[in-house]
Design a protein around this motif. Structure first.
Motif, PDB file in Angstrom:
ATOM      1  N   ARG A   1       0.065   6.305 -13.745  1.00 25.31           N
ATOM      2  CA  ARG A   1       0.217   5.810 -12.375  1.00 25.31           C
ATOM      3  C   ARG A   1       0.034   6.794 -11.523  1.00 25.31           C
ATOM      4  NH1 ARG A   1       5.398   1.663 -13.732  1.00 25.31           N
ATOM      5  NH2 ARG A   1       4.262   0.621 -15.412  1.00 25.31           N
ATOM      6  N   HIS A   2      -0.668   6.823 -10.466  1.00 24.46           N
ATOM      7  CA  HIS A   2      -0.660   7.875  -9.428  1.00 24.46           C
ATOM      8  C   HIS A   2      -0.358   7.220  -8.202  1.00 24.46           C
ATOM      9  CE1 HIS A   2      -2.195  10.760 -12.589  1.00 24.46           C
ATOM     10  NE2 HIS A   2      -3.007   9.660 -12.837  1.00 24.46           N
ATOM     11  N   ARG A   3       0.907   7.317  -7.862  1.00 25.27           N
ATOM     12  CA  ARG A   3       1.229   6.708  -6.405  1.00 25.27           C
ATOM     13  C   ARG A   3       1.477   7.663  -5.510  1.00 25.27           C
ATOM     14  NH1 ARG A   3       5.237   1.814  -8.483  1.00 25.27           N
ATOM     15  NH2 ARG A   3       3.761   0.851  -9.682  1.00 25.27           N
ATOM     16  N   SER A   4       1.736   9.064  -5.696  1.00 31.94           N
ATOM     17  CA  SER A   4       2.122  10.063  -4.723  1.00 31.94           C
ATOM     18  C   SER A   4       0.727  10.462  -4.075  1.00 31.94           C
ATOM     19  CB  SER A   4       2.937  10.901  -5.473  1.00 31.94           C
ATOM     20  OG  SER A   4       2.976  12.103  -4.595  1.00 31.94           O
TER      21      SER A   4
END
Length: 178
Positions: free
Chosen positions: A170-173
């Motif tokens: 999960r790449h949310r930044s």
């Protein structure tokens, strides 16, 4: 050329002499605060034990009688069992807080009752208006989303964690680069 060599040698000699003569004297050694202990000397006696550490058998040797006719103590104990005199700052603050909370509860109850009465009056007026105008009652609009219970929301979160991407993927930044 001869004079420049001579000047350098004189400068080196002056530097060495000033270094040797300008040194601070080393401080005198302080005498030891206590003379060295002899091997034959005796140690001081051990410290006595503090009072009240000896085991006492039973309790007090006499019983304290109740005072007949003595008034009960003024004040009260709080939740922790601590005795509080009436009129103390803590007691006064507690009393003011309880009064404020009672006022807030009364105000909230009054406001809720007033809103219920207004809603009833508004419903009556709308019914009278619809009757006089001859309007048909429209059925209330249905919600697009169904109502969820607490258990259904919990179950959906668990299923999202199980079926969704692993946390590592999960790449949310927005600041994190791949």
């Amino acid at each position: 050329m001869d004079s420049s060599v001579l000047a350098i040698i004189l400068f080196a000699i002056m530097a060495i002499l000033s270094d040797k003569l300008g040194k601070k004297k080393p401080p005198k050694k302080m005498p030891r605060p206590f003379p060295p202990r002899d091997e034959d000397s005796k140690l001081p006696p051990p410290m006595p034990a503090p009072w009240g550490t000896e085991k006492k058998e039973g309790h007090i040797s006499f019983e304290i009688p109740d005072i007949k006719g003595a008034p009960l103590p003024k004040g009260m104990t709080d939740e922790g069992g601590v005795y509080r005199e009436p009129g103390t700052k803590m007691q006064d603050m507690l009393e003011v807080y309880r009064e404020e909370m009672a006022d807030k509860a009364r105000t909230a109850a009054y406001e809720a009752k007033r809103q219920e009465e207004e809603a009833a009056i508004r419903a009556e007026e709308e019914a009278i208006y619809e009757k006089q105008a001859g309007l048909k009652k429209s059925r209330p609009s249905e919600n697009i989303l169904p109502r969820f219970t607490k258990e259904q929301v919990q179950q959906s979160i668990v299923m999202a964690e199980i079926l969704g991407k692993p946390k590592a993927y999960r790449h949310r930044s927005p600041y994190r680069h791949r």
